[in-house]
Design a protein around this motif. Structure first.
Motif, PDB file in Angstrom:
ATOM      1  N   ILE A  78      23.650  -7.109 -14.444  1.00  0.00           N
ATOM      2  CA  ILE A  78      23.778  -6.830 -15.888  1.00  0.00           C
ATOM      3  C   ILE A  78      22.419  -6.469 -16.482  1.00  0.00           C
ATOM      4  CG2 ILE A  78      24.487  -7.745 -18.131  1.00  0.00           C
ATOM      5  CD1 ILE A  78      26.292  -9.731 -16.523  1.00  0.00           C
ATOM      6  N   GLU A 205       5.434 -12.620   6.062  1.00  0.00           N
ATOM      7  CA  GLU A 205       5.467 -13.787   5.182  1.00  0.00           C
ATOM      8  C   GLU A 205       4.045 -14.236   4.856  1.00  0.00           C
ATOM      9  OE1 GLU A 205       7.764 -17.053   6.593  1.00  0.00           O
ATOM     10  OE2 GLU A 205       7.394 -18.235   4.778  1.00  0.00           O
ATOM     11  N   VAL A 242       4.716 -20.560  -3.382  1.00  0.00           N
ATOM     12  CA  VAL A 242       3.619 -19.611  -3.146  1.00  0.00           C
ATOM     13  C   VAL A 242       2.390 -20.024  -3.972  1.00  0.00           C
ATOM     14  CG1 VAL A 242       2.905 -17.207  -3.441  1.00  0.00           C
ATOM     15  CG2 VAL A 242       5.151 -17.732  -2.476  1.00  0.00           C
ATOM     16  N   LEU A 257      21.989 -20.239  -8.363  1.00  0.00           N
ATOM     17  CA  LEU A 257      23.011 -19.594  -9.199  1.00  0.00           C
ATOM     18  C   LEU A 257      23.933 -18.817  -8.271  1.00  0.00           C
ATOM     19  CD1 LEU A 257      24.034 -18.848 -12.089  1.00  0.00           C
ATOM     20  CD2 LEU A 257      22.584 -16.833 -11.945  1.00  0.00           C
ATOM     21  N   GLN A 258      25.233 -19.001  -8.454  1.00  0.00           N
ATOM     22  CA  GLN A 258      26.195 -18.330  -7.578  1.00  0.00           C
ATOM     23  C   GLN A 258      26.782 -17.083  -8.242  1.00  0.00           C
ATOM     24  OE1 GLN A 258      28.942 -20.864  -5.330  1.00  0.00           O
ATOM     25  NE2 GLN A 258      28.291 -22.570  -6.614  1.00  0.00           N
ATOM     26  N   ALA A 259      27.277 -16.180  -7.403  1.00  0.00           N
ATOM     27  CA  ALA A 259      28.014 -15.011  -7.894  1.00  0.00           C
ATOM     28  C   ALA A 259      29.247 -14.823  -7.021  1.00  0.00           C
ATOM     29  CB  ALA A 259      27.143 -13.768  -7.857  1.00  0.00           C
ATOM     30  N   TRP A 362      11.711 -16.054 -14.097  1.00  0.00           N
ATOM     31  CA  TRP A 362      12.679 -15.133 -14.715  1.00  0.00           C
ATOM     32  C   TRP A 362      14.039 -15.767 -14.904  1.00  0.00           C
ATOM     33  CZ3 TRP A 362      10.978 -11.077 -17.155  1.00  0.00           C
ATOM     34  CH2 TRP A 362       9.679 -10.673 -16.873  1.00  0.00           C
TER      35      TRP A 362
HETATM   36  C1  LIG Z   1      23.892 -14.901  -8.757  1.00  0.00           C
HETATM   37  C2  LIG Z   1      22.828 -14.275  -9.622  1.00  0.00           C
HETATM   38  C3  LIG Z   1      23.195 -13.514 -10.721  1.00  0.00           C
HETATM   39  C4  LIG Z   1      22.220 -12.928 -11.518  1.00  0.00           C
HETATM   40  N1  LIG Z   1      22.615 -12.082 -12.517  1.00  0.00           N
HETATM   41  C5  LIG Z   1      21.687 -11.412 -13.231  1.00  0.00           C
HETATM   42  C6  LIG Z   1      22.112 -10.434 -14.176  1.00  0.00           C
HETATM   43  O1  LIG Z   1      23.305 -10.129 -14.296  1.00  0.00           O
HETATM   44  N2  LIG Z   1      21.157  -9.816 -14.922  1.00  0.00           N
HETATM   45  C7  LIG Z   1      19.843 -10.135 -14.790  1.00  0.00           C
HETATM   46  O2  LIG Z   1      19.035  -9.574 -15.534  1.00  0.00           O
HETATM   47  N3  LIG Z   1      19.412 -11.021 -13.854  1.00  0.00           N
HETATM   48  C8  LIG Z   1      20.291 -11.654 -13.067  1.00  0.00           C
HETATM   49  N4  LIG Z   1      19.885 -12.545 -12.099  1.00  0.00           N
HETATM   50  C9  LIG Z   1      18.454 -12.851 -11.969  1.00  0.00           C
HETATM   51  C10 LIG Z   1      17.671 -11.805 -11.191  1.00  0.00           C
HETATM   52  O3  LIG Z   1      18.347 -11.459 -10.003  1.00  0.00           O
HETATM   53  C11 LIG Z   1      16.270 -12.366 -10.866  1.00  0.00           C
HETATM   54  O4  LIG Z   1      15.673 -12.902 -12.021  1.00  0.00           O
HETATM   55  C12 LIG Z   1      15.336 -11.277 -10.330  1.00  0.00           C
HETATM   56  O5  LIG Z   1      15.968 -10.527  -9.317  1.00  0.00           O
HETATM   57  C13 LIG Z   1      14.062 -11.906  -9.787  1.00  0.00           C
HETATM   58  O6  LIG Z   1      13.079 -10.963  -9.471  1.00  0.00           O
HETATM   59  P1  LIG Z   1      12.957 -10.203  -8.045  1.00  0.00           P
HETATM   60  O7  LIG Z   1      13.940  -9.091  -8.019  1.00  0.00           O
HETATM   61  O8  LIG Z   1      11.552  -9.785  -7.856  1.00  0.00           O
HETATM   62  O9  LIG Z   1      13.354 -11.375  -7.031  1.00  0.00           O
HETATM   63  P2  LIG Z   1      13.566 -11.375  -5.446  1.00  0.00           P
HETATM   64  O10 LIG Z   1      14.403 -10.210  -5.017  1.00  0.00           O
HETATM   65  O11 LIG Z   1      14.029 -12.729  -5.087  1.00  0.00           O
HETATM   66  O12 LIG Z   1      12.103 -11.116  -4.900  1.00  0.00           O
HETATM   67  C14 LIG Z   1      11.195 -12.121  -4.505  1.00  0.00           C
HETATM   68  C15 LIG Z   1      10.840 -11.825  -3.070  1.00  0.00           C
HETATM   69  O13 LIG Z   1       9.757 -12.650  -2.675  1.00  0.00           O
HETATM   70  C16 LIG Z   1       9.906 -12.877  -1.287  1.00  0.00           C
HETATM   71  N5  LIG Z   1       9.064 -14.008  -0.903  1.00  0.00           N
HETATM   72  C17 LIG Z   1       9.185 -15.315  -1.242  1.00  0.00           C
HETATM   73  N6  LIG Z   1       8.228 -16.051  -0.660  1.00  0.00           N
HETATM   74  C18 LIG Z   1       7.459 -15.181   0.051  1.00  0.00           C
HETATM   75  C19 LIG Z   1       6.329 -15.346   0.882  1.00  0.00           C
HETATM   76  N7  LIG Z   1       5.769 -16.552   1.087  1.00  0.00           N
HETATM   77  N8  LIG Z   1       5.784 -14.246   1.479  1.00  0.00           N
HETATM   78  C20 LIG Z   1       6.337 -13.020   1.279  1.00  0.00           C
HETATM   79  N9  LIG Z   1       7.428 -12.811   0.520  1.00  0.00           N
HETATM   80  C21 LIG Z   1       7.980 -13.885  -0.099  1.00  0.00           C
HETATM   81  C22 LIG Z   1      11.384 -13.159  -1.138  1.00  0.00           C
HETATM   82  O14 LIG Z   1      11.812 -12.996   0.192  1.00  0.00           O
HETATM   83  C23 LIG Z   1      11.991 -12.133  -2.104  1.00  0.00           C
HETATM   84  O15 LIG Z   1      12.404 -10.948  -1.440  1.00  0.00           O
HETATM   85  C24 LIG Z   1      20.831 -13.146 -11.264  1.00  0.00           C
HETATM   86  C25 LIG Z   1      20.476 -13.888 -10.143  1.00  0.00           C
HETATM   87  C26 LIG Z   1      21.451 -14.431  -9.317  1.00  0.00           C
HETATM   88  C27 LIG Z   1      21.058 -15.195  -8.076  1.00  0.00           C
END
Ligand SMILES: Cc1cc2nc3c(=O)[nH]c(=O)nc-3n(C[C@H](O)[C@H](O)[C@H](O)COP(=O)(O)OP(=O)(O)OC[C@H]3O[C@@H](n4cnc5c(N)ncnc54)[C@H](O)[C@@H]3O)c2cc1C
Length: 417
Positions: A78, A205, A242, A257-259, A362
């Motif tokens: 969303i 990692e 981290v 959080l589940q989907a 976030w």
């Molecule tokens: C079920 C669900 C529904 C959601 N619905 C919504 C929605 O409808 N709208 C909305 O706006 N938001 C939504 N969110 C929230 C949103 O998905 C997150 O806030 C957002 O994706 C977080 O940012 P990101 O994409 O960078 O996270 P991520 O994709 O989690 O990126 C973080 C990355 O860091 C990596 N990482 C962690 N530790 C290390 C390490 N030590 N070394 C290297 N890499 C590492 C992980 O592997 C991961 O790939 C939802 C989340 C969930 C779970």
């Protein structure tokens, strides 16, 4: 390689032999100008805007798994700009504007669909709150409309208008809101960053953050030591772990959080629907699956799978609001780890360690923030000054109490935001 209709036609006529991988698979260099920890949406968008807006191309994104495997590929997709409080509202407004031009900018189909979001309200207090929110959104320069029960009924006839426990009074509509295909957003940013020279390092990692004299000098990784004068954390779901590598404690609690996704159905829901009672949100994917979710699993955990009571609650909320989908079968469910801050708002800031930056907290709303978060974080990393759209996302607000943005007005309790 640029994507275009002409390219699709040409490849179709020549056996689809000309397509290339979306990004390279380079070996890590011993040193970069900057490294980003986390190849989720935010980390990749940051790399993209560092290269595009600031000409920083000697950088790498370090991802411990694969691109799209984190929350960026787990959310309910969303996208909206209907926040209430100053600090948040201008940031999410900026983000929605970036979304509107993102596919052209990235030359990538992220399936952005501005189908509109309807926040259904059930009582006078919720209606008051929706009207206040609508006024704030309009003052911010974005679109918002209040629909009466009859107007809503005309637009979405299949809701349960006969439910006395959760009577439907109307809805707050934002027409420019909608959905985008979540993992395509990660792929688009990865490809855009790679095309500008950024190294995307998967299966890399970060296991330690090296500092010397209060300054960051690099990171230890599963693929060896990588030196960098600037290290940017964007490890949603693992931010606390981290940051602890550099000796920092964050005001964050991590929850699941589940989907859920149903089997494919004919088109029945044209918008994104949310319900204040029962806390349910639902939309229909282009494949026909109903995509929905509700509350956090209300305990701290790093297990990316959920508990059954929350499954039951979510299905009950579905049955209360949309009984017509009661016979649809549930196809899949999954969990993601949410880094919850006490005020429910995020952090994009420097840390007490020179050259170490933080993008975190976030909660369950960071997908819609992806382009603006990347752009604002890139600005901070490149210039050491906050971007004006993210000026309120300071880390020290949790220490001083000044500048908290408690969007839900639930107080300093992580799991209630
Ligand atoms: C079920 C669900 C529904 C959601 N619905 C919504 C929605 O409808 N709208 C909305 O706006 N938001 C939504 N969110 C929230 C949103 O998905 C997150 O806030 C957002 O994706 C977080 O940012 P990101 O994409 O960078 O996270 P991520 O994709 O989690 O990126 C973080 C990355 O860091 C990596 N990482 C962690 N530790 C290390 C390490 N030590 N070394 C290297 N890499 C590492 C992980 O592997 C991961 O790939 C939802 C989340 C969930 C779970």
């Amino acid at each position: 390689m640029r994507f275009s209709g002409w390219r699709v036609l040409r490849e179709g006529l020549t056996g689809n032999r000309g397509w290339q991988g979306h990004w390279r698979d380079p070996d890590p260099k011993p040193e970069y100008d900057a490294v980003i920890i986390g190849g989720g949406g935010h980390g990749l968008a940051t790399a993209y805007y560092l290269a595009k807006d600031h000409g920083m191309t000697n950088i790498a994104v370090l991802e411990r798994g694969y691109i799209g495997g984190g929350n960026v590929g787990r959310n309910t997709t969303i996208v909206r700009a209907n926040y209430y409080l100053p600090g948040n509202s201008e940031f999410y407004s900026h983000s929605l504007k970036l979304w509107e031009g993102l596919e052209q900018d990235l030359n990538y189909n992220a399936m952005m669909s501005q189908r509109g979001i309807l926040n259904v309200f059930h009582n006078d207090a919720q209606r008051d709150s929706a009207v206040r929110r609508a006024n704030a959104i309009i003052n911010q320069g974005d679109d918002a409309e209040i629909l009466s029960r009859d107007q809503l009924r005309e637009m979405v006839p299949l809701l349960n208008y006969a439910n006395n426990r959760f009577p439907i009074q109307g809805a707050l509509l934002q027409r420019r809101a909608g959905t985008a295909r979540h993992d395509a957003v990660a792929w688009g940013f990865a490809r855009g960053a790679d095309q500008r020279g950024v190294d995307i390092l998967q299966n890399c990692e970060v296991t330690g953050i090296r500092t010397e004299g209060g300054k960051v000098i690099g990171v230890e990784t599963s693929r060896g030591l990588i030196r960098a004068g600037k290290v940017a954390m964007a490890a949603a779901g693992r931010s606390s772990q981290v940051a602890a590598m550099a000796g920092l404690t964050l005001p964050i609690e991590s929850h699941v959080l589940q989907a859920f996704v149903s089997e494919g159905l004919k088109p029945i829901i044209d918008h994104v629907l949310t319900f204040a009672e029962g806390h349910l949100y639902i939309s229909q994917s282009d494949k026909g699956g109903l995509v929905f979710g509700s509350y956090l699993d209300l305990y701290a955990s790093y297990a990316a799978r959920g508990n059954l009571p929350m499954v039951e609650h979510t299905m009950e909320a579905c049955m209360a609001m949309l009984p017509t989908i009661g016979k649809a079968r549930l196809l899949r469910s999954w969990g993601g780890i949410m880094d919850m801050t006490p005020d429910g708002s995020p952090i994009i800031d420097r840390t007490s360690i020179d050259g170490l930056y933080l993008n975190a907290g976030w909660c369950y709303g960071g997908f819609k923030a992806t382009p603006a978060s990347g752009q604002c974080y890139a600005h901070l990393i490149a210039t050491d000054r906050p971007h004006e759209a993210a000026a309120a996302f300071r880390l020290d607000r949790f220490e001083t109490g000044h500048g908290l943005m408690d969007e839900e007005a639930t107080g300093a309790q992580h799991n209630l935001h």
